[in-house]
Scaffold this motif. Structure first.
Motif, PDB file in Angstrom:
ATOM      1  N   VAL A  89       4.847  73.856 -14.703  1.00 41.95           N
ATOM      2  CA  VAL A  89       6.093  74.602 -14.906  1.00 41.95           C
ATOM      3  C   VAL A  89       6.908  74.040 -16.068  1.00 41.95           C
ATOM      4  CG1 VAL A  89       8.293  75.263 -13.867  1.00 41.95           C
ATOM      5  CG2 VAL A  89       6.183  75.449 -12.528  1.00 41.95           C
ATOM      6  N   PRO A  90       7.149  72.706 -16.163  1.00 49.20           N
ATOM      7  CA  PRO A  90       7.866  72.188 -17.334  1.00 49.20           C
ATOM      8  C   PRO A  90       7.144  72.447 -18.654  1.00 49.20           C
ATOM      9  CG  PRO A  90       7.900  70.579 -15.568  1.00 49.20           C
ATOM     10  CD  PRO A  90       6.944  71.656 -15.153  1.00 49.20           C
ATOM     11  N   ILE A  91       5.794  72.406 -18.631  1.00 50.04           N
ATOM     12  CA  ILE A  91       5.044  72.702 -19.858  1.00 50.04           C
ATOM     13  C   ILE A  91       5.296  74.143 -20.302  1.00 50.04           C
ATOM     14  CG2 ILE A  91       2.738  73.027 -20.829  1.00 50.04           C
ATOM     15  CD1 ILE A  91       1.795  70.659 -19.208  1.00 50.04           C
ATOM     16  N   PHE A  92       5.244  75.069 -19.333  1.00 47.86           N
ATOM     17  CA  PHE A  92       5.468  76.478 -19.669  1.00 47.86           C
ATOM     18  C   PHE A  92       6.890  76.672 -20.216  1.00 47.86           C
ATOM     19  CE2 PHE A  92       6.993  80.722 -18.668  1.00 47.86           C
ATOM     20  CZ  PHE A  92       5.984  81.523 -19.201  1.00 47.86           C
ATOM     21  N   ILE A  93       7.878  76.066 -19.567  1.00 46.10           N
ATOM     22  CA  ILE A  93       9.268  76.208 -20.019  1.00 46.10           C
ATOM     23  C   ILE A  93       9.436  75.647 -21.426  1.00 46.10           C
ATOM     24  CG2 ILE A  93      11.639  75.443 -19.602  1.00 46.10           C
ATOM     25  CD1 ILE A  93      11.028  75.531 -16.612  1.00 46.10           C
ATOM     26  N   ALA A  94       8.853  74.466 -21.689  1.00 40.76           N
ATOM     27  CA  ALA A  94       8.974  73.841 -23.006  1.00 40.76           C
ATOM     28  C   ALA A  94       8.334  74.714 -24.086  1.00 40.76           C
ATOM     29  CB  ALA A  94       8.332  72.454 -22.992  1.00 40.76           C
ATOM     30  N   LEU A  95       7.143  75.258 -23.795  1.00 41.25           N
ATOM     31  CA  LEU A  95       6.468  76.126 -24.762  1.00 41.25           C
ATOM     32  C   LEU A  95       7.244  77.420 -24.977  1.00 41.25           C
ATOM     33  CD1 LEU A  95       2.742  75.703 -23.670  1.00 41.25           C
ATOM     34  CD2 LEU A  95       3.800  74.828 -25.757  1.00 41.25           C
ATOM     35  N   PHE A  96       7.789  77.970 -23.888  1.00 40.52           N
ATOM     36  CA  PHE A  96       8.560  79.217 -24.001  1.00 40.52           C
ATOM     37  C   PHE A  96       9.793  79.007 -24.880  1.00 40.52           C
ATOM     38  CE2 PHE A  96      12.009  81.975 -22.599  1.00 40.52           C
ATOM     39  CZ  PHE A  96      11.421  83.233 -22.718  1.00 40.52           C
ATOM     40  N   LYS A 145       2.639  89.081 -33.850  1.00 36.80           N
ATOM     41  CA  LYS A 145       2.261  89.105 -32.443  1.00 36.80           C
ATOM     42  C   LYS A 145       3.151  88.153 -31.659  1.00 36.80           C
ATOM     43  CE  LYS A 145      -2.686  90.013 -33.244  1.00 36.80           C
ATOM     44  NZ  LYS A 145      -4.063  89.469 -33.044  1.00 36.80           N
ATOM     45  N   ALA A 146       3.349  88.495 -30.382  1.00 43.68           N
ATOM     46  CA  ALA A 146       4.071  87.609 -29.465  1.00 43.68           C
ATOM     47  C   ALA A 146       3.600  87.927 -28.058  1.00 43.68           C
ATOM     48  CB  ALA A 146       5.584  87.800 -29.574  1.00 43.68           C
ATOM     49  N   GLY A 147       3.399  86.897 -27.260  1.00 42.69           N
ATOM     50  CA  GLY A 147       2.932  87.131 -25.899  1.00 42.69           C
ATOM     51  C   GLY A 147       2.479  85.860 -25.227  1.00 42.69           C
ATOM     52  N   LEU A 193      -6.939  76.902 -20.542  1.00 46.10           N
ATOM     53  CA  LEU A 193      -7.348  76.119 -19.376  1.00 46.10           C
ATOM     54  C   LEU A 193      -6.746  76.713 -18.110  1.00 46.10           C
ATOM     55  CD1 LEU A 193      -7.191  72.508 -20.892  1.00 46.10           C
ATOM     56  CD2 LEU A 193      -9.176  73.993 -20.626  1.00 46.10           C
ATOM     57  N   ILE A 194      -5.665  76.085 -17.572  1.00 49.05           N
ATOM     58  CA  ILE A 194      -5.047  76.592 -16.348  1.00 49.05           C
ATOM     59  C   ILE A 194      -3.613  77.039 -16.602  1.00 49.05           C
ATOM     60  CG2 ILE A 194      -6.485  75.200 -14.828  1.00 49.05           C
ATOM     61  CD1 ILE A 194      -4.191  73.204 -14.645  1.00 49.05           C
ATOM     62  N   LEU A 195      -3.268  77.252 -17.863  1.00 46.45           N
ATOM     63  CA  LEU A 195      -1.876  77.507 -18.212  1.00 46.45           C
ATOM     64  C   LEU A 195      -1.754  78.755 -19.077  1.00 46.45           C
ATOM     65  CD1 LEU A 195       1.122  76.462 -18.384  1.00 46.45           C
ATOM     66  CD2 LEU A 195       0.412  75.265 -20.458  1.00 46.45           C
ATOM     67  N   PHE A 196      -0.750  79.601 -18.753  1.00 44.91           N
ATOM     68  CA  PHE A 196      -0.357  80.694 -19.627  1.00 44.91           C
ATOM     69  C   PHE A 196       0.660  80.157 -20.637  1.00 44.91           C
ATOM     70  CE2 PHE A 196      -1.935  83.259 -16.077  1.00 44.91           C
ATOM     71  CZ  PHE A 196      -2.672  84.217 -16.764  1.00 44.91           C
ATOM     72  N   ALA A 197       0.288  80.164 -21.912  1.00 44.22           N
ATOM     73  CA  ALA A 197       1.136  79.578 -22.946  1.00 44.22           C
ATOM     74  C   ALA A 197       1.743  80.672 -23.816  1.00 44.22           C
ATOM     75  CB  ALA A 197       0.329  78.622 -23.810  1.00 44.22           C
ATOM     76  N   PRO A 198       3.068  80.704 -23.963  1.00 47.90           N
ATOM     77  CA  PRO A 198       3.697  81.680 -24.862  1.00 47.90           C
ATOM     78  C   PRO A 198       3.336  81.372 -26.322  1.00 47.90           C
ATOM     79  CG  PRO A 198       5.293  80.708 -23.332  1.00 47.90           C
ATOM     80  CD  PRO A 198       4.054  79.884 -23.256  1.00 47.90           C
ATOM     81  N   PHE A 199       3.299  82.409 -27.172  1.00 49.52           N
ATOM     82  CA  PHE A 199       3.026  82.201 -28.589  1.00 49.52           C
ATOM     83  C   PHE A 199       3.730  83.271 -29.403  1.00 49.52           C
ATOM     84  CE2 PHE A 199      -0.076  85.393 -27.536  1.00 49.52           C
ATOM     85  CZ  PHE A 199      -0.207  86.153 -28.697  1.00 49.52           C
TER      86      PHE A 199
END
Length: 322
Positions: free
Chosen positions: A51-58, A77-79, A84-90
């Motif tokens: 969860v902290p990884i996702f928030i930091a990337l977002f 593009k954005a999405g 691996l096991i994580l949905f990462a924003p880009f």
């Protein structure tokens, strides 16, 4: 320009920070608590890390998107992408769009993610400082050591299980109790176990029952200097004021804050390092293009920056994580 000087200073400071951290890790002795701990600390659940990884990337990518809109850059593009096991924003920009902007605008877009992560880490610090006050609204004061897991190959595996609460320790000699101590926190339990020599008999007092143990020597991989080993992981036990709350939540809350601060600092620092495919690499190109250095010299400087950054990253990961 002033912006170029600021980003150049950040590029110079970041390797220094990593070098200082590396030196401190190598030369520092383990703390007395960790070095003499007769138990191993609980590992964070994977969710507390993800969860902290996702928030930091977002936050990192969202800040770039906002800055791009402010500077007039077109977003290609954005999405979310699955790694691996994580949905990462880009967020992805067209190279043509970035090249059409002024250099100052490009640097702002590339570097804003770093500043956003560092700012978010700073925002979490007051939350970390006031966590006890926040938890006290929902939980009583610590009044025991909560067992979170038991080593299946340890003395405790026969009698104890996750969820048991240790509230006291009694030392025994010649079948008689010679001393008794209340346990109100995990730290008190650690200290008490540290003071019981291996081989000595003692009684663990739990909320519902008592168990007699004989302290054993720790396994080879345990970081124990003195004391007895029984093979449990514990945290402070705080009784919930409301029945639907778990005794584990204060621990997870603390871990979430710590991971959030750490991950945002790490992402902020590493995103500015001149490594291939990183924002830092692109910022370095922009800074080198400002100068009148020849192309051959620029290539040598970039290779040197890559090498220094890679060595610092690998060394910090090896000595602090592995």
């Amino acid at each position: 320009s002033g912006s170029a000087i600021l980003y150049l200073a950040i590029f110079a400071i970041t390797p220094i920070i990593l070098l200082i951290n590396l030196i401190l890790v190598i030369v520092s002795e383990p703390s007395s608590l960790l070095g003499q701990n007769p138990i191993t600390f609980i590992d964070s659940t994977i969710l507390i890390v993800i969860v902290p990884i996702f928030i930091a990337l977002f936050v990192h990518e969202f800040a770039k998107m906002i800055m791009a809109a402010a500077e007039g850059a077109k977003i290609e593009k954005a999405g979310l992408m699955f790694i691996l096991i994580l949905f990462a924003p880009f967020v992805q920009f067209t190279s043509k769009t970035l090249k059409g902007l002024k250099r100052r605008s490009r640097i702002r877009i590339l570097s804003i993610g770093m500043f956003a992560n560092l700012f978010l880490a700073i925002l979490f610090i007051p939350l970390f400082a006031s966590q006890s006050a926040i938890v006290s609204n929902f939980y009583e004061e610590p009044n025991g050591a909560l067992i979170t897991s038991v080593d299946p190959n340890s003395p405790a595996s026969f009698n104890l299980r996750a969820g048991d609460v240790i509230v006291g320790i009694q030392r025994v000699q010649l079948a008689r109790i010679v001393s008794s101590q209340d346990i109100n926190s995990s730290a008190e339990f650690i200290t008490a176990m540290r003071n019981i020599p291996s081989g000595e008999t003692f009684v663990l007092v739990l909320q519902d029952f008592r168990i007699t143990f004989q302290g054993s020597d720790p396994p080879e991989d345990a970081k124990i200097i003195a004391g007895s080993y029984i093979g449990v992981e514990v945290i402070d036990y705080q009784e919930p004021k409301y029945g639907f709350l778990s005794p584990m939540l204060p621990f997870y809350f603390k871990e979430f804050i710590i991971w959030s601060i750490s991950i945002n600092l790490i992402l902020g620092i590493f995103s500015v390092l001149p490594l291939p495919l990183s924002d830092g690499n692109k910022i370095l190109d922009e800074l080198l293009n400002i100068s009148q250095i020849q192309s051959a010299t620029k290539s040598k400087l970039k290779r040197l920056a890559y090498m220094i950054s890679a060595v610092l990253v690998i060394a910090n990961v090896y000595y602090t994580i592995l």
